[in-house]
Write an enzyme that holds these catalytic residues in place. Sequence first.
Site, PDB file in Angstrom:
ATOM      1  N   ASP A  38     -51.355 -38.352 -38.836  1.00  0.00           N
ATOM      2  CA  ASP A  38     -50.909 -37.029 -38.411  1.00  0.00           C
ATOM      3  C   ASP A  38     -51.509 -36.588 -37.081  1.00  0.00           C
ATOM      4  O   ASP A  38     -51.256 -35.451 -36.639  1.00  0.00           O
ATOM      5  CB  ASP A  38     -51.272 -35.985 -39.477  1.00  0.00           C
ATOM      6  CG  ASP A  38     -50.287 -35.986 -40.629  1.00  0.00           C
ATOM      7  OD1 ASP A  38     -49.106 -36.307 -40.402  1.00  0.00           O
ATOM      8  OD2 ASP A  38     -50.699 -35.683 -41.767  1.00  0.00           O
TER       9      ASP A  38
ATOM     10  N   ASP B  34     -50.684 -34.223 -50.492  1.00  0.00           N
ATOM     11  CA  ASP B  34     -50.046 -33.766 -49.261  1.00  0.00           C
ATOM     12  C   ASP B  34     -49.843 -32.247 -49.309  1.00  0.00           C
ATOM     13  O   ASP B  34     -49.390 -31.713 -50.317  1.00  0.00           O
ATOM     14  CB  ASP B  34     -48.696 -34.491 -49.132  1.00  0.00           C
ATOM     15  CG  ASP B  34     -48.046 -34.245 -47.794  1.00  0.00           C
ATOM     16  OD1 ASP B  34     -48.667 -34.579 -46.773  1.00  0.00           O
ATOM     17  OD2 ASP B  34     -46.912 -33.719 -47.761  1.00  0.00           O
TER      18      ASP B  34
ATOM     19  N   GLU C  54     -55.041 -32.520 -48.563  1.00  0.00           N
ATOM     20  CA  GLU C  54     -54.841 -32.425 -47.115  1.00  0.00           C
ATOM     21  C   GLU C  54     -54.932 -30.956 -46.713  1.00  0.00           C
ATOM     22  O   GLU C  54     -53.942 -30.230 -46.731  1.00  0.00           O
ATOM     23  CB  GLU C  54     -53.465 -32.988 -46.726  1.00  0.00           C
ATOM     24  CG  GLU C  54     -53.233 -32.942 -45.222  1.00  0.00           C
ATOM     25  CD  GLU C  54     -51.767 -32.878 -44.836  1.00  0.00           C
ATOM     26  OE1 GLU C  54     -50.910 -32.688 -45.731  1.00  0.00           O
ATOM     27  OE2 GLU C  54     -51.475 -32.994 -43.644  1.00  0.00           O
TER      28      GLU C  54
END
Lengths: 484, 484
Positions: free
Chosen positions: A323, A210, A240
Amino acid sequence: MDIKTPDWVKSSVFYQIFPDRFAKTQHPKPGLWQPKNLEPWDTLPTPQGYKGGDLWGVIEKLDYLQELGVNAIYFTPIFQSACNHRYHTHDYYQVDPMLGGNLAFEALLDAAHQRDMKVVLDGVFNHASRGFFFFNDILENGSHSPWVDWFRIIDWPLSPYDGSKPANYMSWWDIRALPQFNHDNPQVKEYLMQIGEYWVKKGIDGWRLDVPNEIKTLGFWQEFRTRIKAINPEAYIVGEIWTDAREWLDGTQFDGVMNYLLTEKILAFVGGDRLLDIYVESAPYNPYPPLSAKEYAKKIDKILNLYPWQIQLTQMNLLDSHDTARYRTVVGEDPKSIELATLLLFTSPGAPSIYYGDEIGLAGGLDPDCRRSFPPENNWDLDVLDYHKKLINLRRYCPALCTGEYQFIFANQSVYVFARLLEEQTLIIAVNISEQAEKVVIDLNQTITFNGEQILYGDVEYDWIQSKKQLNLILPARSGCILE
Amino acid sequence: MDIKTPDWVKSSVFYQIFPDRFAKTQHPKPGLWQPKNLEPWDTLPTPQGYKGGDLWGVIEKLDYLQELGVNAIYFTPIFQSACNHRYHTHDYYQVDPMLGGNLAFEALLDAAHQRDMKVVLDGVFNHASRGFFFFNDILENGSHSPWVDWFRIIDWPLSPYDGSKPANYMSWWDIRALPQFNHDNPQVKEYLMQIGEYWVKKGIDGWRLDVPNEIKTLGFWQEFRTRIKAINPEAYIVGEIWTDAREWLDGTQFDGVMNYLLTEKILAFVGGDRLLDIYVESAPYNPYPPLSAKEYAKKIDKILNLYPWQIQLTQMNLLDSHDTARYRTVVGEDPKSIELATLLLFTSPGAPSIYYGDEIGLAGGLDPDCRRSFPPENNWDLDVLDYHKKLINLRRYCPALCTGEYQFIFANQSVYVFARLLEEQTLIIAVNISEQAEKVVIDLNQTITFNGEQILYGDVEYDWIQSKKQLNLILPARSGCILE
């Protein structure tokens, strides 16, 4: 340098699971604490509500996933967290009790591995939560805390919950629920490295990281890669990163990133002006302006030249995620746009990742709406499921789609044609985004060995003139195909 | 009913360790995170400061404890906690990282068991802490929390850190750092039971239960006992009950309590008016008014009639603890008062518990002063250490002191005499609290077989007239003895 990325990823199709929303066990197990306040499974998501999905439920769905054809699962966070998306990690060594705890995860990992399915977890190493022990200690003890330099304190006192006063500590996007680690503290770095190692030793097949770009400490991700690969050289490390990721894709850090650069090009090309502004204008990817096939060709060429080929093959490609709004909703549920994008997803270099429910036509706008509960079978879009199964199957069993060279062949305003080539296998993929049928005549150059034997996917009329190496295609309106 | 208590406790001498203050490893180990802000080991305690003791350090001191002669350790809390005394549990399954984590505890448990030393842990099951996951979730999610009924919420919003607003949840003594579990929730009860079971399965030898009287849920401690004893019938369960504990000492709950009822009588008798008010007037035990020997005799008789004999033998007897001023300081460091109290501690029914450092004369007033760091050898009171070793040795190897019947023999104003009797062994213990030598003539009745063979402990002149069963004792001022 000789860049090495995990071979298994190259022939994998990922399935991204948001654990609270995918499946709830029908047979509650020991150690599964019974939560209160669960929202009904079939209601729309709310920012704070839980639907109560769990890992025992995922185990019960492995048959479904196997039949679908996916062979890798990427889980958004599963560690103990006081938040339904679980990006607020409370304890990196405990699977959330509502998910069934470590017991359920061990069972899941075993069950997945028995089916040759890989499991990748989400590592949130930039920030923790207010309840995370080392941060909570700072809240409890203030400047006396023995762990005061594990986070980035600005001034005293801290105000963790009262928004009317300055938080006085650094947090991700200034959200005080997400205090940011001080990665420059070697102890913190070591702590996070050990978490990475621990779960790989436990058997997970990789880490999705992340917001790894937020960690600025020099050498952090290089060390992470070295230590993870020392335990399992085939562990997958995917970051990410929404933008140009060359800084991280040099072979010393990640095997790939969540390839939103590709996402936005596919969406701009096949979605074009069908994309609904409301779902994309504030998003961190930019699927606009609409792209013609020629423009798409240029953009793809640029992406393919951005990173080493071994990394291209282990990018995580996706049309949407937890997301973003779901692509289905972004394109106003236009069926052909969805199918064409899916076709490009499964034929582009890199591992396709299906966001749970996309394969049965689950809709959803921006967060939290994109995190709806997986619906019962009577609400599935079976057409979508059908072509997903076909494409997954092709993707997994055509080596050229996994590791074959990518060769641009043809583009005009609305038709884009490319090949995937591997030794004896040549696949030609063509997409027509026009509202009319398009006829194109393609001269395949001498370097391509193509036999024009069969249509693997799609409705298309074609004529292969072997002597002239000429392929004549008649593509129906808004259609695509795979030829072998 | 037939009351069964653990045999090993009856012949044990406990050593109570406050982990932050007993020993710090000389050889830091992997997994031992390096805390900041540690106070120097030799400075006086502060409410929030850490000295940095750890369990690797305890392992390094096991030789010392073995030579001292103790064979059981009671640890005040060791689980992860954002507080130097660690009564604010953050995670019941993790040993605090500053102590070395679970790795260090496993090593300690092994090392202790190899030496036939038992290990009892402190279970804080009435309340948790603000960072404890299930409570923290309520702070994070408010009324949406799936665990909202794990604690006792009064109203919303909660105010965990801002004392100017109502906390709005129940906490121990209204301390908002210590939110109280809702034990009436069967899930919470189950959760706590499983913690109890988990550590007993891991090999600990018992639980000291913090403020167990605060848990009002019917049947809670009965179930706890049943489940713990099902794993290890010899596990020791000892409650922190300061007063008449008959409610819990019925054989279905605890094997004993921290016997402050005895503590206060010993202190009032041998300390008398030497006790310094400042240390006892606000304490939860009442070592006053001063007791004559005759009065002490009555009080002891009453205590011994309060509970079944099998429980008397497994009471945890103590002169002080982390919750009181040290007895040494309470009596103004009067050497004879300390020795006499220690003699009574080691000869009364029940297992004596030495609060770390008492054996080398460590002083300390009320909390936090009673939690000073264990001093280096050059600061030890070797006289105190010497008689501790003698008394520990006698206590462990004279069966009559472990399980022998208690028989009152004689008391006047200042002299108290009693016997401990077991089969062939008869021990006579006498204490003179007067500032003068005292001569007493005692007629031992026909039921006591006494041979007057030797002085096991103390300075005393004695004359045993076998024919008359008469014992003449000349006890120096403020002295005590053990005769066999």
